[in-house]
Design an enzyme around this catalytic site. Structure first.
Site, short mmCIF file in Angstrom:
data_model
loop_
_atom_site.label_atom_id
_atom_site.label_comp_id
_atom_site.label_asym_id
_atom_site.label_seq_id
_atom_site.Cartn_x
_atom_site.Cartn_y
_atom_site.Cartn_z
N HIS A 222 55.54 57.30 24.81
CA HIS A 222 56.87 57.00 25.47
C HIS A 222 56.21 56.35 26.93
O HIS A 222 55.31 57.01 27.50
CB HIS A 222 57.53 58.29 25.47
CG HIS A 222 58.65 58.15 26.68
ND1 HIS A 222 59.35 57.20 27.05
CD2 HIS A 222 58.56 59.08 27.83
CE1 HIS A 222 60.07 57.56 28.12
NE2 HIS A 222 59.85 58.71 28.72
N TYR A 256 65.38 55.93 32.64
CA TYR A 256 65.64 56.98 33.62
C TYR A 256 64.66 56.75 34.73
O TYR A 256 63.64 56.10 34.61
CB TYR A 256 65.42 58.34 33.22
CG TYR A 256 64.08 58.84 32.56
CD1 TYR A 256 63.33 59.23 33.16
CD2 TYR A 256 63.80 58.50 30.97
CE1 TYR A 256 61.94 59.71 33.00
CE2 TYR A 256 62.53 58.88 30.59
CZ TYR A 256 61.75 59.43 31.54
OH TYR A 256 60.39 59.90 31.14
N ASP A 548 76.65 84.16 6.25
CA ASP A 548 77.56 84.59 5.00
C ASP A 548 77.12 84.19 3.72
O ASP A 548 76.58 83.03 3.76
CB ASP A 548 78.99 84.58 5.57
CG ASP A 548 79.31 82.91 5.79
OD1 ASP A 548 78.52 82.03 5.51
OD2 ASP A 548 80.57 82.61 5.84
P1 FAD Z 1 51.96 70.58 25.36
O1 FAD Z 1 52.00 70.46 26.84
O2 FAD Z 1 51.30 69.27 24.71
O3 FAD Z 1 51.12 71.78 25.22
C1 FAD Z 1 50.35 72.05 24.09
C2 FAD Z 1 49.00 72.69 24.39
O4 FAD Z 1 48.42 73.11 23.18
C3 FAD Z 1 47.80 71.65 24.74
O5 FAD Z 1 47.54 71.80 26.17
C4 FAD Z 1 46.82 71.50 23.79
O6 FAD Z 1 45.67 71.11 24.31
C5 FAD Z 1 46.92 72.85 23.18
N1 FAD Z 1 46.46 72.69 21.69
C6 FAD Z 1 46.95 71.87 20.86
N2 FAD Z 1 46.17 72.40 19.73
C7 FAD Z 1 45.46 73.23 19.98
C8 FAD Z 1 44.38 74.03 19.21
N3 FAD Z 1 44.23 73.71 17.81
N4 FAD Z 1 43.66 75.01 19.78
C9 FAD Z 1 43.98 75.20 21.12
N5 FAD Z 1 44.91 74.51 21.79
C10 FAD Z 1 45.56 73.59 21.38
N6 FAD Z 1 60.32 66.31 28.89
C11 FAD Z 1 61.44 66.82 29.83
O7 FAD Z 1 62.07 67.85 29.66
N7 FAD Z 1 61.88 65.92 30.82
C12 FAD Z 1 61.29 64.80 30.89
O8 FAD Z 1 61.62 64.06 31.93
C13 FAD Z 1 60.12 64.27 30.30
N8 FAD Z 1 59.49 63.38 30.43
C14 FAD Z 1 58.37 62.92 29.56
C15 FAD Z 1 57.76 61.53 29.78
C16 FAD Z 1 56.56 61.51 29.06
C17 FAD Z 1 55.82 60.22 29.48
C18 FAD Z 1 56.03 62.33 28.14
C19 FAD Z 1 54.97 62.06 27.33
C20 FAD Z 1 56.74 63.55 27.79
C21 FAD Z 1 58.08 63.66 28.61
N9 FAD Z 1 58.55 64.93 28.23
C22 FAD Z 1 59.64 65.39 29.08
C23 FAD Z 1 58.35 65.99 27.28
C24 FAD Z 1 57.34 67.05 27.62
O9 FAD Z 1 56.52 66.77 28.43
C25 FAD Z 1 56.98 67.75 26.33
O10 FAD Z 1 57.98 68.01 25.56
C26 FAD Z 1 56.58 69.26 26.93
O11 FAD Z 1 55.49 69.02 27.90
C27 FAD Z 1 55.51 69.92 25.54
O12 FAD Z 1 55.23 71.09 26.32
P2 FAD Z 1 54.37 71.83 25.22
O13 FAD Z 1 53.63 73.13 25.75
O14 FAD Z 1 54.98 72.08 23.86
O15 FAD Z 1 52.96 71.17 24.69
#
Ligand code: FAD
Length: 825
Positions: A222, A256, A548
């Site tokens: 994105h 946005y 249910d």
């Molecule tokens: P992540 O931050 O990806 O964390 C997952 C972690 O798991 C990572 O650090 C990774 O290294 C670790 N991991 C994965 N696999 C393993 C493994 N096998 N072993 C050990 N560690 C592992 N959301 C909003 O609400 N508002 C916004 O304005 C918004 N804008 C966005 C704009 C962009 C450009 C992008 C890309 C995203 C945006 N989002 C926004 C979405 C939001 O950033 C994500 O949905 C959110 O940060 C996800 O958080 P998370 O903790 O689930 O994942």
């Protein structure tokens, strides 16, 4: 406490560690593949816009909690939330209209909001082009999450509380024994665990694959850019990332905006979907930084071109700027846009919390922590459940197509009944050919094609008595609706109709332990029979309604159970597995028979005439009393017949195997001709069901409600002990309820409600429409809502539909045939 391993230190994982610590759990390890200072997942570059108001109450409440929590997370006098407010603008009449609907949700969910004129929008956000804006919706409590900073503060805080963090440590496998998780494998050895929660974000698919668990999410890139400094913003924000103008959503063009100091950040959803496979990104490097992280792909300026052009028109000050920095950032999309949260259906102790936006992150983390520590989340998260998907929806091709579609539609105005355009015709009932011949208008749910009405019945519109004629509808409620629905309702109440029940999920539970499991989970007594059909509730440990069921005992050890969804089936199957393990002599198996069987609801005052002409078997009150089941034959076709009616008319649910389906349809159709039988669809079904107050899980009740609030005392067997939730239910029974499910009808006889509209009583919002339908029998909209106990029958309510009030009156229920005479013909 249990040993917990959290995979991933993004905004979800860090919040989860914190929420568990807060609840007194202290044996927690967070394993993160990247460096903790900047792990490199989606959180590491999230611009953090938090718009709370959502069509789903659950998502709004999750967001509201996230805001509160981030506001409370402080260091050096600065919290992790910059509450600049959120402004959504309309540039088309359709959006202008839709903002009113959204304003209604804000009121329903208790989020402060205001509709703004173009001048007010401009005053609030002076960069806007006044020629373009028609109106706005402003939410003062929305704002910007400082997500990466929040993660750092949460890590520091939980570390102090004893949480262990292993950085630069990828989880490479999941250890298990005897159906339970026991730990995670890493290159540095195994970390033992009783509970593993994967908060791996868009790597969720890869982690799920370690235990063969399909995770229906698709990582998509994105685009996000920052402009060069905007002259008019110079000096406005002291911090480099600071912002003081409300964040802006220009959804008509998928855009946005937020400030970053004197630069503007622009997010764009208007480009082509760019799917990514997390595995293809390779291992996370040790030296992650702002510009180099796995979740950040090269910017493709050509994809951004239309967004840039539009941005410079919408915010003319941007004409003095260039794009300073842009990237294609990766995060998760899902087939229905919801997060994926819950325990693995097959491996106990393995949980996931993925596809979660920053907006909902703390809310989801709290919900998971509550589920783990107490068995109940205070916010109902049914809509986020990992197990909610049907098998066909887990196929990679389905996940790919629908998640991409979701990306495309993320800012679109969606009607609540709007079906997917594609993929369609995934699942059809054996009656499908006949339904096509009758001109079925299909909508889609769970991959099933379901007729909502039949065009052939248009021929009967002229016969429709005046009192049944539906009024004109507004353009919105007229979508996915036809006046033919009135014909089908009328025919059901006055003659007889055939309804396709095939997509209603059915499982068979069989084995000597089947009755034990069902009794243990049910509020009602399901042990009578064989031959008995029992409506029962399933509660959680806190006496909230988790589902249910309609339990038909066909043989001593064989039950046909009408369940609501795949989540129910997962629950029953898990309990069956545990029972079999505990007591192998009282084993039990659960088998989904939905697709292998099919069903017709034959209902209406003439249902008896139809059926008796097609079979010699005894379907009289004596041969098959109300709420009973038996096996019989109809024209030689073996059926399982349940004497039940969702629509409140005489009749039966008739099930047979799929191979016999079309013939069963034809036989009943032929037998019904002298009685004027019609095929009827979901729209009539929905209306007639609500008129009869045949309420059902999810639509009219969730874990937020208890049986007393829902008015379902009749589904609790007096004196029954030992079922899940019984203790809590006993406690609740001692206290008077503070709210109750109420039925009300709209006074003017024409206005239609869909649902979720806010309800006013004595000038204040007292609830929201839980469900509604036009009741053709009573000539009014019939609706349901949980309202404070102070609201009584006869009281006047005001309902706000697209910012216009209609009056309604609280009425006794059901509004049709309160004595239930019609059920007996
Ligand atoms: P992540 O931050 O990806 O964390 C997952 C972690 O798991 C990572 O650090 C990774 O290294 C670790 N991991 C994965 N696999 C393993 C493994 N096998 N072993 C050990 N560690 C592992 N959301 C909003 O609400 N508002 C916004 O304005 C918004 N804008 C966005 C704009 C962009 C450009 C992008 C890309 C995203 C945006 N989002 C926004 C979405 C939001 O950033 C994500 O949905 C959110 O940060 C996800 O958080 P998370 O903790 O689930 O994942």
């Amino acid at each position: 406490s249990s040993r917990v391993v959290i995979i991933g230190a993004g905004i979800v994982g860090a919040n989860l560690a914190d929420e568990l610590v807060t609840r007194g759990w202290n044996n927690i390890t967070v394993v993160e593949q990247g460096p903790l200072s900047m792990p490199g997942g989606s959180t590491s570059h999230a611009p953090g816009l938090v718009f709370q108001t959502n069509v789903l109450k659950t998502m709004s409440l999750l967001a509201t909690y996230t805001v509160d929590k981030l506001l409370s997370l402080e260091k050096d006098g600065q919290s992790c939330f910059n509450q600049v407010g959120g402004l959504e603008i309309a540039t088309t009449p359709a959006r202008h209209h839709d903002l009113k609907r959204k304003y209604g949700w804000a009121k329903s969910w208790g989020i402060p909001a205001r509709l703004l004129s173009p001048q007010e929008c401009l005053k609030m956000h002076p960069m806007l082009n006044k020629e373009k804006v028609l109106s706005g919706l402003y939410t003062p409590t929305d704002g910007l999450a400082l997500a990466a900073r929040a993660v750092q503060l949460l890590i520091a805080r939980t570390r102090k509380a004893g949480v262990r963090y292993l950085e630069l440590t990828p989880v490479t496998g999941i250890e298990q024994s005897d159906g339970h998780v026991t730990g995670v494998k890493t290159p540095n050895g195994t970390v033992a665990a009783d509970i593993v929660v994967s908060c791996a974000g868009f790597w969720g698919v890869e982690v799920g694959a370690m235990i063969g668990l399909p995770i229906p999410l698709l990582p998509l890139a994105h685009q996000y850019v920052k402009t060069t400094a905007v002259p008019s913003l110079a000096g406005r924000n002291t911090q480099p990332n600071g912002a003081s103008l409300p964040m802006l959503r220009h959804q008509d063009q998928d855009l946005y905006y937020r400030e970053h100091g004197d630069q503007v950040g622009i997010g764009y959803y208007g480009h082509r979907p760019m799917p990514v496979t997390a595995a293809s990104l390779g291992p996370t490097p040790k030296d992650v930084n702002e510009k180099k992280m796995p979740s950040r792909l090269e910017f493709t300026p050509e994809d951004f071109a239309p967004g840039w052009k539009e941005s410079r028109e919408m915010l003319p000050a941007l004409q003095e700027t260039e794009i300073a920095d842009g990237f294609n950032g990766i995060f998760s999309f899902t087939p229905d846009g919801g997060p994926i949260v819950g325990q693995s259906p097959t491996l106990d102790g393995f949980w996931v919390a993925e596809a979660v936006w920053v907006t909902h992150s703390a809310g989801i983390a709290r919900a998971v922590a509550e589920l783990l520590t107490t068995g109940k989340s205070q916010i109902d998260i049914t809509e986020c459940e990992l197990s909610r998907f049907e098998e066909v929806q887990l196929a990679p091709s389905y996940v790919n197509e629908t998640s991409q579609q979701n990306f495309v539609e993320v800012y679109d105005i969606m009607h609540p009944l709007e079906p997917k355009q594609s993929p369609r015709n995934l699942r059809v009932s054996p009656f499908y050919t006949r339904q096509l011949e009758l001109g079925a208008f299909f909508l889609e749910t769970g991959g099933w094609e379901r007729p909502h009405w039949f065009e052939v019945n248009a021929a009967l519109l002229n016969d429709l008595p005046a009192s049944w004629k539906p009024g004109e509808r507004d353009a919105w409620s007229a979508r996915y609706w036809s006046p033919i629905v009135a014909v089908e309702a009328w025919k059901t109440r006055t003659a007889v109709a055939m309804y396709d029940l095939t997509p209603f999920r059915r499982v068979e539970m069989f084995g000597p332990g089947a009755v034990d499991v069902l009794q243990r989970l049910s509020t009602n007594d399901v042990s009578s029979g064989p031959g008995a059909v029992t409506y029962t509730l399933l509660l959680n440990d806190h006496a909230g309604i988790r589902s249910d069921l309609v339990v038909a005992r066909i043989e001593e050890d064989l039950f046909q159970v009408g369940v609501n969804n795949a989540v129910d089936q997962t629950y029953l199957a898990r309990e069956a597995r545990h029972q079999t393990k505990r007591n192998p002599n009282r084993w039990v198996q659960v088998r989904d028979i939905t697709g292998a069987t099919c069903g017709i609801g034959l209902w209406g005052p003439h249902a008896w005439d139809v059926l008796s002409s097609a079979t010699a078997d005894d379907f009289t009150d004596k041969g098959l009393p109300y709420s009973c089941v038996k096996r019989a034959t109809i024209a030689g076709i073996p059926v399982t017949a349940l004497r039940l009616s969702w629509v409140g008319e005489l009749g039966w649910e008739l099930y047979t195997t799929a191979d016999n389906g079309q013939r069963l349809w034809d036989v009943i159709w032929q037998a019904g001709q002298p009685c004027g039988v019609v095929a009827a669809g979901r729209s009539a079904f929905h209306s007639l069901r609500l008129e009869k107050r045949n309420i059902s899980y999810y639509n009219e009740m969730t874990t937020e409600h208890d049986p007393y609030e829902a008015g379902l005392e009749s589904a609790i067997k007096v004196g029954k002990k030992g079922f899940v939730g019984q203790d809590a239910l006993e406690q609740r029974a001692k206290k008077p309820v503070s709210r109750r499910l109420r039925c009300f009808t709209v006074d003017d006889g024409t206005s239609v409600l869909l649902n979720k509209e806010p309800i006013f009583h004595d000038g204040l919002v007292k609830g929201y429409v839980k469900n509604a339908a036009f009741g053709y029998t009573v000539g009014k909209t019939v609706a349901f809502s949980y309202l404070p106990i102070s609201v009584s029958e006869g009281d006047t309510l005001e309902i706000e539909y697209f910012n216009q009030r209609v009056t309604a009156t609280v009425v006794p229920w059901p509004v049709v045939d309160p004595q239930g005479h019609r059920l007996h013909g």
